[in-house]
Design a protein around this motif. Structure first.
Motif, short mmCIF file in Angstrom:
data_model
loop_
_atom_site.label_atom_id
_atom_site.label_comp_id
_atom_site.label_asym_id
_atom_site.label_seq_id
_atom_site.Cartn_x
_atom_site.Cartn_y
_atom_site.Cartn_z
N GLN A 278 11.86 54.34 57.72
CA GLN A 278 12.30 53.75 56.47
C GLN A 278 12.69 52.29 56.72
O GLN A 278 13.28 51.96 57.74
CB GLN A 278 13.49 54.52 55.91
N LYS A 279 12.33 51.43 55.78
CA LYS A 279 12.54 49.99 55.95
C LYS A 279 13.99 49.63 56.31
O LYS A 279 14.22 48.73 57.10
CB LYS A 279 12.13 49.24 54.69
N LYS B 157 13.87 51.40 63.93
CA LYS B 157 12.83 50.38 64.10
C LYS B 157 12.97 49.73 65.47
O LYS B 157 12.00 49.58 66.22
CB LYS B 157 12.95 49.34 62.99
N GLU C 139 10.22 50.05 68.66
CA GLU C 139 9.67 48.80 69.19
C GLU C 139 9.98 48.65 70.68
O GLU C 139 9.13 48.20 71.46
CB GLU C 139 10.22 47.59 68.43
N GLN D 258 4.11 47.73 65.10
CA GLN D 258 4.03 47.92 63.65
C GLN D 258 2.59 47.74 63.20
O GLN D 258 1.92 46.77 63.55
CB GLN D 258 4.95 46.95 62.91
N GLU E 257 2.59 49.34 56.44
CA GLU E 257 3.62 50.09 55.74
C GLU E 257 2.99 50.83 54.58
O GLU E 257 1.90 50.49 54.12
CB GLU E 257 4.76 49.19 55.27
N GLY F 40 7.45 54.16 54.28
CA GLY F 40 8.16 53.21 55.14
C GLY F 40 7.22 52.41 56.02
O GLY F 40 6.02 52.30 55.75
N LEU F 41 7.78 51.85 57.08
CA LEU F 41 7.02 51.05 58.03
C LEU F 41 6.29 51.97 59.00
O LEU F 41 6.85 52.94 59.48
CB LEU F 41 7.95 50.12 58.81
N PHE G 59 4.48 52.55 62.58
CA PHE G 59 4.40 52.07 63.95
C PHE G 59 3.47 53.00 64.71
O PHE G 59 3.46 54.20 64.48
CB PHE G 59 5.78 52.08 64.62
#
Length: 86
Positions: free
Chosen positions: A52-53, A59, A63, A69, A72, A76-77, A79
């Motif tokens: 979710q953003k 996140k 990462e 990434q 989206e 959400g985003l 990855f």
């Protein structure tokens, strides 16, 4: 980019760590160990995480563990971590 039609149907959801264990590095360790294990031992080329953003901690964790990434969507985003990106 992610081809969702060929994405694995298994979903592993870990959206909460008990407050007693937060900020201990446990989330980072879990993502690292589970991701590495699956990519090394299963016939899977890549893993996808949808974050979710507003979930900046998750996140940051993905990462830090080699997820890149890849766009989206409404959830959400997105990855992705490929076995050749480890």
């Amino acid at each position: 980019t992610l081809d969702r039609s060929s994405a694995a149907s298994d979903v592993y959801k870990a959206d909460a760590i008990d407050s007693l264990y937060r900020q201990s590095g446990l989330g980072n360790l879990l993502v690292k160990e589970i991701s590495d294990y699956i990519l090394e031992n299963e016939n899977i080329d890549s893993l996808v995480a949808i974050i979710q953003k507003q979930n900046l901690i998750s996140k940051h964790i993905v990462e830090n563990n080699g997820y890149i990434q890849d766009g989206e969507d409404i959830d959400g985003l997105i990855f992705e971590k490929s076995s050749f990106r480890r």
